[in-house]
Design a protein around this motif. Structure first.
Motif, PDB file in Angstrom:
ATOM      1  N   GLU A   6       0.661  -1.076   0.066  1.00 51.83           N
ATOM      2  CA  GLU A   6      -0.094   0.071   0.061  1.00 51.83           C
ATOM      3  C   GLU A   6       0.954   1.362   0.011  1.00 51.83           C
ATOM      4  O   GLU A   6       0.027   2.381  -0.231  1.00 51.83           O
ATOM      5  CB  GLU A   6      -1.031  -0.095   1.359  1.00 51.83           C
ATOM      6  CG  GLU A   6      -1.850  -1.175   1.279  1.00 51.83           C
ATOM      7  CD  GLU A   6      -2.611  -0.899   2.460  1.00 51.83           C
ATOM      8  OE1 GLU A   6      -3.486  -0.097   2.796  1.00 51.83           O
ATOM      9  OE2 GLU A   6      -2.628  -1.863   3.415  1.00 51.83           O
ATOM     10  N   CYS A 216       2.944   5.711   8.368  1.00 51.90           N
ATOM     11  CA  CYS A 216       2.130   4.573   8.203  1.00 51.90           C
ATOM     12  C   CYS A 216       0.805   4.777   9.357  1.00 51.90           C
ATOM     13  O   CYS A 216      -0.209   4.325   9.076  1.00 51.90           O
ATOM     14  CB  CYS A 216       2.761   3.148   8.704  1.00 51.90           C
ATOM     15  SG  CYS A 216       3.557   2.686   7.213  1.00 51.90           S
ATOM     16  N   ARG A 217       1.281   5.362  10.326  1.00 56.87           N
ATOM     17  CA  ARG A 217       0.251   5.440  11.351  1.00 56.87           C
ATOM     18  C   ARG A 217      -0.745   6.594  10.984  1.00 56.87           C
ATOM     19  O   ARG A 217      -1.803   6.524  11.035  1.00 56.87           O
ATOM     20  CB  ARG A 217       0.766   5.907  12.590  1.00 56.87           C
ATOM     21  CG  ARG A 217       1.556   4.930  13.610  1.00 56.87           C
ATOM     22  CD  ARG A 217       1.880   5.209  14.873  1.00 56.87           C
ATOM     23  NE  ARG A 217       2.770   6.448  15.007  1.00 56.87           N
ATOM     24  CZ  ARG A 217       4.154   6.297  14.903  1.00 56.87           C
ATOM     25  NH1 ARG A 217       4.887   5.291  15.060  1.00 56.87           N
ATOM     26  NH2 ARG A 217       4.836   7.357  15.094  1.00 56.87           N
ATOM     27  N   MET A 218      -0.165   7.688  10.432  1.00 62.24           N
ATOM     28  CA  MET A 218      -0.986   8.701  10.010  1.00 62.24           C
ATOM     29  C   MET A 218      -1.966   8.438   8.801  1.00 62.24           C
ATOM     30  O   MET A 218      -3.359   8.725   8.698  1.00 62.24           O
ATOM     31  CB  MET A 218      -0.034  10.059   9.455  1.00 62.24           C
ATOM     32  CG  MET A 218      -0.822  11.061   9.371  1.00 62.24           C
ATOM     33  SD  MET A 218       0.284  12.477   8.299  1.00 62.24           S
ATOM     34  CE  MET A 218       0.110  11.952   6.868  1.00 62.24           C
ATOM     35  N   LEU A 219      -1.491   7.263   8.131  1.00 55.41           N
ATOM     36  CA  LEU A 219      -2.292   7.130   6.827  1.00 55.41           C
ATOM     37  C   LEU A 219      -3.166   5.788   7.246  1.00 55.41           C
ATOM     38  O   LEU A 219      -3.810   5.307   5.966  1.00 55.41           O
ATOM     39  CB  LEU A 219      -1.355   6.943   5.456  1.00 55.41           C
ATOM     40  CG  LEU A 219      -0.540   8.206   5.269  1.00 55.41           C
ATOM     41  CD1 LEU A 219       0.437   7.911   3.989  1.00 55.41           C
ATOM     42  CD2 LEU A 219      -1.634   9.245   4.606  1.00 55.41           C
ATOM     43  N   SER A 220      -3.048   5.225   8.111  1.00 51.23           N
ATOM     44  CA  SER A 220      -3.517   3.883   8.434  1.00 51.23           C
ATOM     45  C   SER A 220      -3.198   2.811   7.507  1.00 51.23           C
ATOM     46  O   SER A 220      -4.104   1.931   7.196  1.00 51.23           O
ATOM     47  CB  SER A 220      -5.163   3.976   8.344  1.00 51.23           C
ATOM     48  OG  SER A 220      -5.580   5.082   9.532  1.00 51.23           O
ATOM     49  N   ILE A 221      -1.738   2.766   7.485  1.00 49.39           N
ATOM     50  CA  ILE A 221      -1.327   1.629   6.504  1.00 49.39           C
ATOM     51  C   ILE A 221      -0.509   0.820   7.608  1.00 49.39           C
ATOM     52  O   ILE A 221       0.276   1.167   8.226  1.00 49.39           O
ATOM     53  CB  ILE A 221      -0.550   2.065   5.574  1.00 49.39           C
ATOM     54  CG1 ILE A 221      -1.333   3.179   4.438  1.00 49.39           C
ATOM     55  CG2 ILE A 221       0.264   1.123   4.620  1.00 49.39           C
ATOM     56  CD1 ILE A 221      -0.505   3.840   3.411  1.00 49.39           C
ATOM     57  N   PRO A 222      -0.789  -0.551   7.507  1.00 50.59           N
ATOM     58  CA  PRO A 222       0.199  -1.581   8.135  1.00 50.59           C
ATOM     59  C   PRO A 222       1.492  -1.385   7.540  1.00 50.59           C
ATOM     60  O   PRO A 222       1.837  -1.653   6.376  1.00 50.59           O
ATOM     61  CB  PRO A 222      -0.306  -2.800   8.189  1.00 50.59           C
ATOM     62  CG  PRO A 222      -1.967  -2.462   7.386  1.00 50.59           C
ATOM     63  CD  PRO A 222      -1.781  -1.198   6.944  1.00 50.59           C
ATOM     64  N   THR A 226       4.254  -2.390   3.342  1.00 52.45           N
ATOM     65  CA  THR A 226       5.081  -1.200   2.697  1.00 52.45           C
ATOM     66  C   THR A 226       6.306  -1.853   2.100  1.00 52.45           C
ATOM     67  O   THR A 226       6.735  -3.016   2.144  1.00 52.45           O
ATOM     68  CB  THR A 226       5.809  -0.241   3.689  1.00 52.45           C
ATOM     69  OG1 THR A 226       6.748  -1.089   4.710  1.00 52.45           O
ATOM     70  CG2 THR A 226       4.566   0.336   4.511  1.00 52.45           C
TER      71      THR A 226
END
Length: 284
Positions: A6, A216-222, A226
């Motif tokens: 992602e 990743c936290r900001m965009l809610s991506i694990p 990546t």
């Protein structure tokens, strides 16, 4: 390595850039295809904000940049500072003062801009690096009479200090060894090599991987979803942290050892090769 990617984080020098500091048409095309599939592409670099290829990023729709080895993260092109973890002005000035006794080129990154002092400028031509990087350094730094005093007088926090060294007649870098001995006495900092025998120091705990984790936290991506590409020591943590860590074919040995995959070199469109292999649905 069957992962749903992602987010892609790309280093610049020695990775996305070729040896002329250009992004190839093939790399651009792979980034566009990934973005069209909904993948977020970010830059992850040791450069300050002012060293980003902003026109290329706008063309490719790249909206985020991890800069200065992870000590400052921006939304582009607004230059909106999303995160900063910098040395205080007292720490920065003290380090500049201590290191000023050594023969080296010292640059300080402040508020997304690179600064150097006038006495450093002649050293640039003597550095062991490609001419394109020398030109980048010449064109992207603001020159002040005394860098230590500039930081001290203005109470500027410092996101990164970069030291570049002149080789001796045998191609060794004795001044680098002496400067590194100074840095080892400072537990409040982290330092790595960003390529071409330099040393880059930041506040302790700063890394590109911390920058990746923040986004990743900001965009809610694990973070396991990546992919990162890098070539030098300042990419080590982010290559290890990513779901798929890619070392360029021209990468330092320790990056290749840590990586999940070794791609082609930066001169062979290694970024595109990795994106095609792990991200694009068509595959290779």
């Amino acid at each position: 390595m069957n992962r749903h990617i992602e987010l892609i984080a790309l280093d610049l020098d020695g990775t996305l850039f070729d040896d002329r500091s250009m992004i190839s048409a093939k790399n651009k095309d792979a980034i566009r295809q990934a973005a069209n599939q909904g993948v977020t592409v970010v830059i992850s670099t040791g450069r300050p904000y002012s060293g980003l290829p902003l026109s290329d990023m706008e063309e490719l729709g790249i909206r985020y940049a991890i800069t200065a080895n992870g000590s400052a993260i921006y939304r582009v092109p607004e230059k909106e500072l999303l995160y900063e973890n910098a040395l205080s002005w007292e720490e920065g000035a003290a380090l500049l003062q201590e290191l000023s006794h050594h023969e080296l080129r010292m640059d300080a990154f402040i508020n997304g801009i690179g600064y150097t002092q006038a006495s450093n400028t002649d050293i640039t031509d003597l550095l062991d690096m490609p001419d394109s990087l020398k030109q980048y350094i010449r064109n992207s730094r603001n020159i002040v009479p005394d860098l230590t005093e500039y930081v001290r007088a203005n109470h500027f926090s410092v996101t990164k200090l970069t030291m570049n060294f002149v080789p001796d007649a045998q191609g060794n870098f004795p001044e680098r060894d002496r400067a590194e001995a100074v840095l080892k006495a400072h537990p409040e900092i982290t330092y790595v090599c960003g390529g071409f025998h330099n040393l880059e120091l930041t506040k302790k705990g700063v890394s590109k991987s911390e920058g990746l984790a923040f986004l990743c936290r900001m965009l809610s991506i694990p973070i396991e979803n990546t992919l990162t590409c890098g070539d030098s020591e300042n990419d080590l943590d982010i290559v290890r942290a990513a779901g798929i860590g890619v070392a360029m074919g021209n990468a330092a040995p320790l990056i290749k050892e840590a990586a999940d995959f070794i791609s082609l070199t930066n001169e062979e469109d290694g970024v595109a090769y990795a994106i095609e292999k792990f991200v694009l649905r068509t595959g290779l």
